[in-house]
Design an enzyme around this catalytic site. Structure first.
Site, short mmCIF file in Angstrom:
data_model
loop_
_atom_site.label_atom_id
_atom_site.label_comp_id
_atom_site.label_asym_id
_atom_site.label_seq_id
_atom_site.Cartn_x
_atom_site.Cartn_y
_atom_site.Cartn_z
N GLY A 51 0.97 -11.53 -10.68
CA GLY A 51 1.89 -12.61 -10.99
C GLY A 51 1.51 -13.27 -12.30
O GLY A 51 0.40 -13.07 -12.80
N CYS A 78 -4.48 -7.62 -9.40
CA CYS A 78 -4.37 -8.51 -10.56
C CYS A 78 -4.44 -9.98 -10.11
O CYS A 78 -5.44 -10.39 -9.56
CB CYS A 78 -3.12 -8.18 -11.36
SG CYS A 78 -3.15 -8.88 -13.00
N TYR A 79 -3.38 -10.76 -10.28
CA TYR A 79 -3.42 -12.17 -9.83
C TYR A 79 -3.77 -12.24 -8.34
O TYR A 79 -4.49 -13.15 -7.90
CB TYR A 79 -2.07 -12.85 -10.09
CG TYR A 79 -2.04 -14.29 -9.59
CD1 TYR A 79 -2.55 -15.32 -10.37
CD2 TYR A 79 -1.52 -14.59 -8.34
CE1 TYR A 79 -2.56 -16.62 -9.90
CE2 TYR A 79 -1.52 -15.89 -7.86
CZ TYR A 79 -2.03 -16.91 -8.65
OH TYR A 79 -2.03 -18.20 -8.18
N HIS A 165 -3.34 -2.39 -12.47
CA HIS A 165 -2.13 -2.14 -11.66
C HIS A 165 -2.08 -0.69 -11.17
O HIS A 165 -1.70 0.19 -11.93
CB HIS A 165 -0.89 -2.46 -12.48
CG HIS A 165 -0.72 -3.92 -12.73
ND1 HIS A 165 -0.11 -4.76 -11.83
CD2 HIS A 165 -1.14 -4.71 -13.74
CE1 HIS A 165 -0.13 -5.99 -12.27
NE2 HIS A 165 -0.76 -5.99 -13.44
N GLU A 167 0.01 0.52 -9.17
CA GLU A 167 1.39 0.91 -8.84
C GLU A 167 2.15 1.51 -10.02
O GLU A 167 3.16 2.15 -9.83
CB GLU A 167 2.16 -0.30 -8.28
CG GLU A 167 2.45 -1.44 -9.27
CD GLU A 167 1.30 -2.43 -9.43
OE1 GLU A 167 0.15 -2.06 -9.13
OE2 GLU A 167 1.55 -3.57 -9.89
N SER A 219 34.44 0.83 -1.12
CA SER A 219 34.88 0.92 -2.52
C SER A 219 34.80 2.34 -3.04
O SER A 219 35.36 2.66 -4.07
CB SER A 219 33.99 0.03 -3.38
OG SER A 219 32.70 0.60 -3.48
N GLY A 220 34.08 3.20 -2.33
CA GLY A 220 33.89 4.55 -2.83
C GLY A 220 32.59 4.68 -3.61
O GLY A 220 32.20 5.76 -4.02
N GLY A 221 31.88 3.57 -3.81
CA GLY A 221 30.56 3.62 -4.43
C GLY A 221 29.51 4.02 -3.38
O GLY A 221 29.82 4.10 -2.19
N VAL A 222 28.29 4.25 -3.84
CA VAL A 222 27.25 4.75 -2.94
C VAL A 222 26.95 3.76 -1.80
O VAL A 222 26.89 4.16 -0.64
CB VAL A 222 25.91 4.99 -3.70
CG1 VAL A 222 24.94 5.77 -2.83
CG2 VAL A 222 26.15 5.71 -4.99
N ASP A 223 26.74 2.50 -2.15
CA ASP A 223 26.26 1.55 -1.15
C ASP A 223 27.26 1.36 0.00
O ASP A 223 26.88 1.41 1.16
CB ASP A 223 25.93 0.19 -1.80
CG ASP A 223 24.98 0.35 -2.97
OD1 ASP A 223 24.33 1.41 -3.06
OD2 ASP A 223 24.89 -0.57 -3.79
N SER A 224 28.53 1.13 -0.35
CA SER A 224 29.48 0.89 0.74
C SER A 224 29.75 2.18 1.51
O SER A 224 29.98 2.16 2.71
CB SER A 224 30.78 0.26 0.21
OG SER A 224 31.50 1.15 -0.59
N SER A 225 29.67 3.33 0.84
CA SER A 225 29.90 4.60 1.53
C SER A 225 28.80 4.88 2.54
O SER A 225 29.06 5.30 3.67
CB SER A 225 29.95 5.76 0.54
OG SER A 225 31.01 5.57 -0.36
N LYS A 365 17.52 1.49 -3.81
CA LYS A 365 18.62 2.41 -4.15
C LYS A 365 18.24 3.88 -3.90
O LYS A 365 19.04 4.66 -3.39
CB LYS A 365 18.97 2.21 -5.63
CG LYS A 365 20.25 2.90 -6.06
CD LYS A 365 21.43 2.04 -5.73
CE LYS A 365 22.73 2.62 -6.15
NZ LYS A 365 23.82 1.66 -5.97
#
Ligand code: XMP
Length: 509
Positions: A51, A78-79, A165, A167, A219-225, A365
């Site tokens: 942070g 780190c922090y 870090h 990650e 909507s036809g996008g990935v998330d709503s599909s 995502k």
């Protein structure tokens, strides 16, 4: 599960991604999380993120001291490490030399977090403070030429700290170190897979929904599909999807959604043809923000009319993702999440007393894409480039008319076809056409022409916050231009947009 405490580092979502890639479920929570809340979560390990604060400053974020008494392994990064050292009685000071970027890491022995890690390796540093004195029972496990305490541990208490870090990809052995923490220190099991997620979600959704009805704006996008298919698997015909055709979609898009969801997946789908309402509302409107407002409002009206036709709906599903939730709560704030009003489906319907259901709200995502594949969604939908809610309306740099929409649709289809043909579709964040209804003079055959200009926009980006114009091959640009001018009546000139974001934006409006 692993609990990640968020001290506001730009990398903390990356920590979560790394943990999940190792098939261990994790959640990110603010530092204010109470011991009782932690006990409910029952994590197998706790990671304190990095942070921007300095631990010796007044009001710097801290965790409840009790965290270190729970007997749960803790890894401070780190922090997070500095916070841990301070809490356990050590001391953190401003570093004599700040350290940013690559550093040579020398570890004392290959045990604990460093199991299987070469004694000499590289790590990624980003700090201005350093540990001066370690708390009792701790020892230094790795150093860099500048930082004596680059890593520390108290194995008896199962507490570990890394100043660098692990990650980020710049720490080549970082994944190994995190896995050592997960599997050697915390004894986590690899239970986080999309198959197990589907199984758990289906049962969670069923017990939440019971016999109620759910609606979802598709909507036809990935998330709503993906949301639609997951819910469909859980509750079948209790889910009704509403697809609003606003007339601002790309060529073949509405038919594709209908064919896939209604015919192929047999999802209960109400297809609303609202083209006329949208076009009517947009008549004569040139201002981009006004276009957005009209489209948002018209969408909600069309959605509400359709939803009211369904009797007894009590739940509204949305494809909200985990980053929306994490980003919407402050790094130092309380544990309750304030969800951003995202325009996935154009906003929540007003005055509809619906309870929200968001089955993807813990997913990133890339996990949604894996889930989509697992649920049988075709690749072209899973990897679809983002498409803005207001659609082609904000890609016509003038008022929207049916004739202009028709021209832009044809131009856009050629751009996409060629980009896909050249295997560039997935490499580009977005690639599309913009219609500039200015007229310029051209010559075709022996004829003078006086027609519109089309602009091609193609950008690379990782998050749409910044974007670079794509260096498309000249031969491809030439071919796209030739095809557009030959095949689309109404366009006689094609230009390529060579502006990056910032200072430009991805869309033209
Ligand atoms: P800009 O043009 O701001 O776009 O660089 C960033 C990303 O957001 C998308 N975009 C929108 N998406 N409604 C949406 O759903 C909108 O009004 C909107 N405006 C821009 C754009 O396509 C890009 O991915």
């Amino acid at each position: 599960m692993i609990l990640i405490i968020d001290f506001g580092s730009q990398y903390n979502q990356l920590i979560a991604r790394r943990v999940r890639e190792a098939h261990v479920y994790c959640e990110i929570h603010p530092p204010g999380i109470s011991i009782d809340q932690i006990k409910v979560l029952a994590p197998e390990g706790i990671i304190l993120s990095g942070g921007p604060a300095s631990i010796y400053e007044k009001n710097s974020p801290r965790v409840d001291q009790g965290i270190f008494e729970l007997g749960i392994p803790v890894l401070g990064i780190c922090y997070g490490m500095q916070c841990m050292v301070d809490a356990l009685g050590g001391q953190v000071n401003r570093a004599e030399k700040r350290e940013y970027g690559f550093a040579e890491l020398h570890s004392k022995d290959a045990t604990g977090i460093f199991h299987g890690v070469p004694k000499e390796t590289k790590c990624w540093m980003s700090h201005g403070d350093a540990v001066g004195r370690l708390p009792r029972g701790f020892r230094v496990t790795a150093s860099t030429p500048t930082t004596r305490v680059a890593a520390t541990e108290n194995p008896a208490k199962k507490v570990y700290g890394l100043q660098f870090h692990p990650e980020v990809a710049h720490t080549p052995m970082g994944k190994r170190m995190l896995k050592n923490f997960l599997f050697r220190v915390c004894n986590c099991k690899k239970t986080w897979t999309m198959k197990s997620f589907i199984k758990d979600s289906v049962s969670d959704i069923r017990s939440l929904v019971k016999d109620k009805k759910v609606i979802l704006g598709l909507s036809g996008g990935v998330d709503s599909s993906v949301t639609a298919l997951l819910l469909h698997q859980a509750i079948g015909k209790q889910l009704t999807c509403i697809f609003v055709d606003n007339g601002l979609l790309r060529q073949g898009e509405a038919e594709r959604v209908k064919g896939l969801f209604k015919k192929h997946f047999k999802v209960r789908l109400r297809f609303v043809n609202a083209k006329r309402q949208f076009l009517k509302g947009l008549t004569g409107v040139v201002d981009p923000e006004k276009k957005r407002r009209i489209i948002g409002r018209t969408f909600i009206e069309a959605f509400e009319i359709e939803a009211r036709k369904l009797q007894g709906v009590e739940l509204l599903a949305q494809g909200t993702l985990y980053p929306d939730i994490i980003e919407s709560r402050s790094a130092f704030g309380g544990p309750t999440a304030v969800i951003k009003s995202h325009h996935n489906v154009g906003g929540l319907p007003r005055n509809m007393k619906l309870k929200l259901i968001e089955p993807l709200k813990h997913l990133f995502k890339d996990e949604v894409r894996v889930l989509g594949k697992e649920l049988g969604l075709p690749d072209d939908l899973i990897w679809r480039q983002p498409f803005p809610g207001p659609g082609l309306a904000i890609r016509i740099i003038a008022d929207v008319t049916p004739a202009r929409l028709s021209i832009l649709r044809k131009v856009d289809a050629i751009v996409l076809e060629e980009i896909k043909e050249n295997n560039l579709y997935r490499k580009l964040w977005q690639s599309f056409a913009v219609l500039l209804p200015l007229k310029s003079v051209g010559i075709m055959g022996d004829q003078r022409t006086y027609e519109h200009i089309a602009a091609i926009r193609a950008v690379t980006s990782t998050d749409a916050m910044t974007a670079d114009w794509a260096k498309l091959p000249h031969s491809l640009l030439g071919r796209i231009s030739n095809r557009i001018i030959n095949e689309v009546r109404g366009v006689n000139r094609v230009v390529y947009d060579i502006s990056s974001k910032p200072p430009s934006t991805i869309e033209w409006e």
